[in-house]
Design a protein around this motif. Structure first.
Motif, PDB file in Angstrom:
ATOM      1  N   ILE A   1       0.838  -1.201   0.000  1.00 18.82           N
ATOM      2  CA  ILE A   1       0.000   0.000   0.000  1.00 18.82           C
ATOM      3  C   ILE A   1       0.874   1.254   0.000  1.00 18.82           C
ATOM      4  N   ALA A   2       1.941   1.253   0.811  1.00 18.18           N
ATOM      5  CA  ALA A   2       2.852   2.400   0.837  1.00 18.18           C
ATOM      6  C   ALA A   2       3.518   2.602  -0.523  1.00 18.18           C
ATOM      7  N   ASP A   3       3.876   1.515  -1.187  1.00 20.63           N
ATOM      8  CA  ASP A   3       4.470   1.602  -2.515  1.00 20.63           C
ATOM      9  C   ASP A   3       3.493   2.246  -3.496  1.00 20.63           C
ATOM     10  N   GLY A   4       2.252   1.819  -3.469  1.00 21.43           N
ATOM     11  CA  GLY A   4       1.244   2.405  -4.356  1.00 21.43           C
ATOM     12  C   GLY A   4       1.011   3.877  -4.081  1.00 21.43           C
ATOM     13  N   VAL A   5       0.984   4.254  -2.805  1.00 26.86           N
ATOM     14  CA  VAL A   5       0.779   5.656  -2.443  1.00 26.86           C
ATOM     15  C   VAL A   5       1.958   6.515  -2.894  1.00 26.86           C
ATOM     16  N   LEU A   6       3.177   6.033  -2.699  1.00 26.58           N
ATOM     17  CA  LEU A   6       4.345   6.806  -3.116  1.00 26.58           C
ATOM     18  C   LEU A   6       4.408   6.969  -4.629  1.00 26.58           C
ATOM     19  N   ILE A   7       4.056   5.935  -5.369  1.00 28.25           N
ATOM     20  CA  ILE A   7       4.039   6.056  -6.832  1.00 28.25           C
ATOM     21  C   ILE A   7       2.933   7.014  -7.266  1.00 28.25           C
ATOM     22  N   TYR A   8       1.789   6.971  -6.597  1.00 32.12           N
ATOM     23  CA  TYR A   8       0.704   7.902  -6.920  1.00 32.12           C
ATOM     24  C   TYR A   8       1.141   9.339  -6.669  1.00 32.12           C
ATOM     25  N   ARG A   9       1.819   9.573  -5.562  1.00 32.21           N
ATOM     26  CA  ARG A   9       2.305  10.936  -5.269  1.00 32.21           C
ATOM     27  C   ARG A   9       3.317  11.386  -6.302  1.00 32.21           C
ATOM     28  N   LYS A  10       4.163  10.475  -6.772  1.00 37.24           N
ATOM     29  CA  LYS A  10       5.133  10.828  -7.792  1.00 37.24           C
ATOM     30  C   LYS A  10       4.416  11.224  -9.085  1.00 37.24           C
ATOM     31  N   LEU A  11       3.376  10.476  -9.451  1.00 37.27           N
ATOM     32  CA  LEU A  11       2.610  10.818 -10.648  1.00 37.27           C
ATOM     33  C   LEU A  11       1.858  12.126 -10.480  1.00 37.27           C
ATOM     34  N   LEU A  12       1.369  12.377  -9.286  1.00 32.96           N
ATOM     35  CA  LEU A  12       0.577  13.577  -9.044  1.00 32.96           C
ATOM     36  C   LEU A  12       1.436  14.834  -9.103  1.00 32.96           C
ATOM     37  N   PHE A  13       2.625  14.789  -8.512  1.00 31.65           N
ATOM     38  CA  PHE A  13       3.445  15.991  -8.404  1.00 31.65           C
ATOM     39  C   PHE A  13       4.518  16.113  -9.470  1.00 31.65           C
ATOM     40  N   ASN A  14       4.931  15.019 -10.103  1.00 37.17           N
ATOM     41  CA  ASN A  14       6.002  15.079 -11.089  1.00 37.17           C
ATOM     42  C   ASN A  14       5.777  14.010 -12.150  1.00 37.17           C
ATOM     43  N   PRO A  15       4.756  14.180 -12.996  1.00 40.37           N
ATOM     44  CA  PRO A  15       4.422  13.103 -13.926  1.00 40.37           C
ATOM     45  C   PRO A  15       5.448  12.878 -15.028  1.00 40.37           C
ATOM     46  N   SER A  16       6.260  13.869 -15.334  1.00 38.63           N
ATOM     47  CA  SER A  16       7.178  13.706 -16.455  1.00 38.63           C
ATOM     48  C   SER A  16       8.511  13.107 -16.046  1.00 38.63           C
ATOM     49  N   GLY A  17       8.727  12.868 -14.790  1.00 44.26           N
ATOM     50  CA  GLY A  17       9.972  12.267 -14.347  1.00 44.26           C
ATOM     51  C   GLY A  17      10.922  13.292 -13.759  1.00 44.26           C
ATOM     52  N   PRO A  18      12.033  12.819 -13.232  1.00 46.14           N
ATOM     53  CA  PRO A  18      12.952  13.718 -12.540  1.00 46.14           C
ATOM     54  C   PRO A  18      13.806  14.555 -13.486  1.00 46.14           C
ATOM     55  N   TYR A  19      13.862  14.200 -14.755  1.00 44.53           N
ATOM     56  CA  TYR A  19      14.760  14.887 -15.669  1.00 44.53           C
ATOM     57  C   TYR A  19      14.071  16.075 -16.317  1.00 44.53           C
ATOM     58  N   GLN A  20      14.761  17.187 -16.347  1.00 45.55           N
ATOM     59  CA  GLN A  20      14.235  18.384 -16.983  1.00 45.55           C
ATOM     60  C   GLN A  20      15.172  18.774 -18.103  1.00 45.55           C
ATOM     61  N   LYS A  21      14.590  19.264 -19.186  1.00 41.95           N
ATOM     62  CA  LYS A  21      15.409  19.674 -20.317  1.00 41.95           C
ATOM     63  C   LYS A  21      15.969  21.060 -20.046  1.00 41.95           C
ATOM     64  N   ARG A  22      17.277  21.165 -20.049  1.00 46.73           N
ATOM     65  CA  ARG A  22      17.959  22.440 -19.850  1.00 46.73           C
ATOM     66  C   ARG A  22      19.088  22.545 -20.856  1.00 46.73           C
ATOM     67  N   ALA A  23      19.483  23.757 -21.089  1.00 44.76           N
ATOM     68  CA  ALA A  23      20.641  23.964 -21.941  1.00 44.76           C
ATOM     69  C   ALA A  23      21.891  23.572 -21.161  1.00 44.76           C
ATOM     70  N   ILE A  24      22.940  23.194 -21.871  1.00 42.08           N
ATOM     71  CA  ILE A  24      24.171  22.735 -21.215  1.00 42.08           C
ATOM     72  C   ILE A  24      24.812  23.866 -20.414  1.00 42.08           C
ATOM     73  N   HIS A  25      24.718  25.092 -20.902  1.00 40.09           N
ATOM     74  CA  HIS A  25      25.361  26.201 -20.189  1.00 40.09           C
ATOM     75  C   HIS A  25      24.662  26.541 -18.884  1.00 40.09           C
ATOM     76  N   ASP A  26      23.423  26.077 -18.670  1.00 40.88           N
ATOM     77  CA  ASP A  26      22.742  26.308 -17.399  1.00 40.88           C
ATOM     78  C   ASP A  26      23.320  25.435 -16.292  1.00 40.88           C
ATOM     79  N   LYS A  27      23.926  24.327 -16.641  1.00 40.20           N
ATOM     80  CA  LYS A  27      24.478  23.414 -15.633  1.00 40.20           C
ATOM     81  C   LYS A  27      25.799  23.923 -15.074  1.00 40.20           C
ATOM     82  N   ILE A  28      26.504  24.716 -15.850  1.00 39.30           N
ATOM     83  CA  ILE A  28      27.852  25.165 -15.437  1.00 39.30           C
ATOM     84  C   ILE A  28      27.757  26.286 -14.446  1.00 39.30           C
TER      85      ILE A  28
END
Length: 95
Positions: free
Chosen positions: A68-95
């Motif tokens: 049940i905890a696993d299902g709730v945590l996955i639901y929260r991940k979908l609710l707050f960050n559905p596209s995943g942890p990776y964000q598209k940024r330009a390379i110069h923004d990382k430096i």
């Protein structure tokens, strides 16, 4: 002659929609596993109450709580960050 650029073809499992669909299936799988474990644990505790049967029932209920905890945590991940942890940024923004 005009050349048209062909859009990039990504397989479904590597797209954002593919990940969201797989996570939804994981939530359903966690809930089905939790219900199954609750039923098995309660049925194990009903007939006899030896120490090993009680421990098996308690660990089965603990497993159901983890599912049940696993299902709730996955639901929260979908609710707050559905596209995943990776964000598209330009390379110069990382430096």
């Amino acid at each position: 002659m005009m050349s048209t650029l062909k859009p990039k073809h990504r397989p479904f499992c590597f797209s954002v929609k593919g990940h969201v669909k797989m996570l939804r299936l994981d939530i359903i799988n966690s809930m089905v596993a939790a219900v199954f474990m609750i039923i098995v644990s309660v049925l194990a505790l009903l007939p006899e109450t030896t120490t090993s049967i009680v421990l098996g029932g308690v660990f089965g209920l603990l497993t159901a709580v983890c599912c049940i905890a696993d299902g709730v945590l996955i639901y929260r991940k979908l609710l707050f960050n559905p596209s995943g942890p990776y964000q598209k940024r330009a390379i110069h923004d990382k430096i």
